[in-house]
Design an enzyme around this catalytic site. Structure first.
Site, PDB file in Angstrom:
ATOM      1  N   ASP A  45      50.068   1.548  76.978  1.00  0.00           N
ATOM      2  CA  ASP A  45      50.691   0.601  76.157  1.00  0.00           C
ATOM      3  C   ASP A  45      51.779   0.966  75.634  1.00  0.00           C
ATOM      4  OD1 ASP A  45      49.583   2.305  74.270  1.00  0.00           O
ATOM      5  OD2 ASP A  45      48.702   0.694  73.122  1.00  0.00           O
ATOM      6  N   SER A  46      52.120   2.431  75.879  1.00  0.00           N
ATOM      7  CA  SER A  46      53.610   2.838  75.285  1.00  0.00           C
ATOM      8  C   SER A  46      54.626   1.507  76.161  1.00  0.00           C
ATOM      9  CB  SER A  46      53.931   4.230  75.792  1.00  0.00           C
ATOM     10  OG  SER A  46      53.338   4.444  77.278  1.00  0.00           O
ATOM     11  N   LYS A 114      41.483   3.215  79.611  1.00  0.00           N
ATOM     12  CA  LYS A 114      41.525   4.019  78.506  1.00  0.00           C
ATOM     13  C   LYS A 114      41.483   3.432  77.221  1.00  0.00           C
ATOM     14  CE  LYS A 114      45.433   6.277  77.000  1.00  0.00           C
ATOM     15  NZ  LYS A 114      45.584   5.862  75.554  1.00  0.00           N
ATOM     16  N   GLU A 116      41.509   3.897  72.677  1.00  0.00           N
ATOM     17  CA  GLU A 116      41.924   4.743  71.567  1.00  0.00           C
ATOM     18  C   GLU A 116      40.844   4.784  70.479  1.00  0.00           C
ATOM     19  OE1 GLU A 116      45.634   3.776  69.616  1.00  0.00           O
ATOM     20  OE2 GLU A 116      46.700   3.956  71.507  1.00  0.00           O
ATOM     21  N   GLU A 183      45.741  13.686  71.351  1.00  0.00           N
ATOM     22  CA  GLU A 183      47.066  13.496  71.134  1.00  0.00           C
ATOM     23  C   GLU A 183      47.548  13.937  69.693  1.00  0.00           C
ATOM     24  OE1 GLU A 183      48.871   9.589  71.550  1.00  0.00           O
ATOM     25  OE2 GLU A 183      50.560  10.078  70.615  1.00  0.00           O
TER      26      GLU A 183
END
Ligand code: KIV
Length: 282
Positions: A45-46, A114, A116, A183
């Protein structure tokens, strides 16, 4: 060219070889990095920041993610393709989350999604995995909620917060996640998590002791110059190349040097003479 499978990730951890993951958001970039041999292509989603020009990842919608994941799918043949669940697509209820995750698989052809970390996400991840959708976890700095959690700095700096992150990674492993993105956490905390998890860890800004590494491809290629995270290594400066190439094109067109003979198609002289005669004297 042997297709990378979910089982290969686990094997790689057992054998000790490093995994490589990069982001892609469209067909040409996905094809190039796949052909170069990367193991995992993440439609991150970057996307929101490096392609769509948003200030953060939070405005990114499911429709935008799917549009780009479908394009990346057409370029990826060998690597594992993973779709990143955007903000709010998995936060309201497990039922909604499974529906959204299923769209990545059914409509975009992703092989996993993925998520978070957030409190309680392990139950949502379990619901997805029970529905047959492989899930990669993401702990440490979680960009979708970073602003609300005090910014984009290092996570797990003190023992108490490191223990919390280790607990989150273990909880996601416990429900069956296939791998874990770490991260922005200190190298020794990442090493500790990597040692404690059976599944592979993939680090970004978390030092060299992870089972693999991920970067945003636009950072690696110097294609996003609003800022470069200090942990990202720039392997090329494509922004400068694009600016130079564009300026050269503008100069050539204005000077009448493009198109040249080699870029120009011609008509047979007699055919052109016939055309002129057919058109008359005007
Ligand atoms: O969105 C993204 O690109 C990511 C990677 C940086 C892990 O989440």
């Amino acid at each position: 060219m042997t297709k990378v499978t979910l089982a290969d990730l686990q094997d790689r951890k057992a054998r000790g070889g490093k995994l490589t993951m990069l982001t892609a958001y469209d067909y040409p970039m996905a094809k190039l990095i796949d052909e170069a041999g990367v193991d995992i292509v993440l439609v991150g989603d970057s996307l929101g920041m490096v392609v769509l020009g948003y200030e953060s990842t939070t405005p990114v919608t499911m429709e935008e993610m799917l549009h780009h994941a479908k394009a990346a799918r057409r370029g990826v043949k060998r690597a594992l393709l993973i779709g990143d669940m955007p903000f709010l697509s998995f936060r309201s209820s497990a039922v909604e989350a499974v529906k959204h995750a299923a769209r990545f698989v059914q409509e975009a052809g992703c092989e996993a999604v993925k998520v978070e970390w957030k409190q309680g996400i392990e139950d949502t991840a379990k619901a997805m995995i029970d529905a047959g959708i492989p899930v990669m976890g993401h702990v440490g700095l979680t960009p979708q909620t970073a602003a609300a959690e005090g910014g984009f700095g290092l996570r797990g700096k003190d023992a108490a917060s490191a223990v919390r992150i280790i607990g989150q990674a273990l909880a996601l492993q416990e429900v069956g996640c296939l791998a874990m993105v770490l991260e922005c956490i200190p190298d020794l905390v990442a090493q500790e998590i990597t040692r404690r998890l059976r599944i592979p860890t993939i680090g970004i800004g978390s030092g060299p002791f992870c089972d693999g590494q991920v970067l945003v491809t636009n950072d690696l290629l110097g294609l996003f110059d609003r800022f470069t995270p200090t942990f990202a290594k720039r392997y090329a400066d494509l922004s400068t190349m694009i600016r130079h190439a564009t300026a050269a094109y503008i100069r050539d067109v204005q000077a009448g040097q493009f198109p040249g003979k080699e870029h120009t198609r011609t008509m047979a002289v007699e055919e052109f003479a016939k055309l002129k005669s057919d058109l008359g004297s005007e």
